[in-house]
Write an enzyme that holds these catalytic residues in place. Structure first.
Site, PDB file in Angstrom:
ATOM      1  N   SER A 136       0.870  -1.188   0.000  1.00 20.73           N
ATOM      2  CA  SER A 136       0.000   0.000   0.000  1.00 20.73           C
ATOM      3  C   SER A 136       0.899   1.227   0.000  1.00 20.73           C
ATOM      4  CB  SER A 136      -0.866  -0.013   1.266  1.00 20.73           C
ATOM      5  OG  SER A 136      -1.542   1.220   1.426  1.00 20.73           O
ATOM      6  N   TYR A 149      -2.214  -0.244  10.953  1.00 22.15           N
ATOM      7  CA  TYR A 149      -2.323  -0.708   9.556  1.00 22.15           C
ATOM      8  C   TYR A 149      -1.027  -0.417   8.807  1.00 22.15           C
ATOM      9  CZ  TYR A 149      -3.769  -0.934   4.673  1.00 22.15           C
ATOM     10  OH  TYR A 149      -3.840  -1.240   3.327  1.00 22.15           O
TER      11      TYR A 149
END
Ligand SMILES: NC(=O)c1ccc[n+]([C@@H]2O[C@H](COP(=O)([O-])OP(=O)(O)OC[C@H]3O[C@@H](n4cnc5c(N)ncnc54)[C@H](OP(=O)(O)O)[C@@H]3O)[C@@H](O)[C@H]2O)c1
Length: 241
Positions: A136, A149
């Site tokens: 990501s 995260y």
């Protein structure tokens, strides 16, 4: 190609599956939702390009090993693994409970490791293959409000980029993909406006198709994908990814 995709039941993984099936690849789909995988595999399989599925929880090394070996047997081999499954919990340090931290690490990091270590002996033996890891932008840049995260995705990046150097001499490619905001279940407030400017899951699938199609003598090791622009410019939105 014979390709296994984790987290294929929805979101980005589903988009990758739809796009790769369209290109005639034989697929093995993995996630926990068996009925959803059954419906998806039925709808995307093509003559000469079968689509198998196996339900498993990637947090279990044994279940992951069994499910992936089952898919490899059904496919009659494996050319690529796309490690996409992940849990996106965007909470800051004051909000994130220990069990949610653990769930993200167990899914995003441990699950990806379990799947990779099951597939690698097959690729090493044949002297070719491709591991694509979906990291990501938050695995490369800080994410205020999502430190847990981001920690899990930085771990994916560190593992993936190091893995490339560990397996390249065996003829195995490793690509790390860094998507920005993708319109998926994990990243939506449910409104059309909110998701309309985001990358579509199938576009991440198209990026996978591109890197899979490179010649055996080279590997695209990093791909960063960002949305281009928001169609409705009358409603400006803060965008960090
Ligand atoms: N959405 C974004 O903007 C964005 C941006 C950059 C990167 N990413 C990354 O892209 C990946 C997919 O995200 P997404 O937005 O598509 O999420 P999503 O819509 O919530 O889909 C997550 C997928 O992972 C599977 N999964 C979750 N936990 C699992 C487990 N324990 N065992 C097996 N499968 C599991 C889910 O299937 P089941 O529930 O059926 O198990 C589902 O298929 C993640 O790695 C995420 O970090 C997302």
């Amino acid at each position: 190609m014979k390709i296994i995709i984790t987290g294929a039941s929805k979101g980005i993984g589903r988009g990758i599956a739809v796009e790769l099936a369209r290109h005639g690849h034989s697929l093995g789909l993995l996630a926990r939702s068996k009925d959803v995988l059954a419906e998806l595999s039925e709808s995307i399989k093509q003559p000469g390009a079968p689509c198998y599925y196996a339900a498993c929880d990637l947090r279990s090394p044994e279940a992951t090993n069994t499910a992936i070996e089952e898919l490899i047997a059904e496919l009659g081999g494996i050319d690529a693994l796309i490690n996409n499954a992940g849990l996106v919990i965007r909470k800051d340090i004051f909000e994130l409970p220990v069990d949610e931290w653990n769930a993200m690490i167990e899914t995003n990091v441990n699950g990806l490791f379990y799947a990779t270590r099951t597939v690698l002996p097959h690729l090493k033996q044949q002297g070719s293959g491709h591991i694509i890891n979906i990291s990501s932008i938050s695995g490369r840049l800080p994410l205020p409000g999502g430190s847990g995260y981001a920690a899990s995705k930085y771990a994916v990046t560190g593992f993936s980029e190091s893995l490339f150097f560990e397996v390249r001499d065996h003829g195995i490619k490793v690509t790390t993909i860094f998507p920005g905001s993708v319109g998926s279940d994990s990243h939506s407030d449910g409104t059309e406006t909110e998701t309309s400017w985001k990358i579509r899951p199938e576009e991440v699938g198209a990026a996978c198709q591109s890197v899979l199609a490179t010649s055996p003598s080279n590997c695209i090791s990093r791909v960063e994908i960002r949305p281009l622009r928001k169609p409705d410019c009358t409603q400006p939105k803060t965008r960090t990814t």
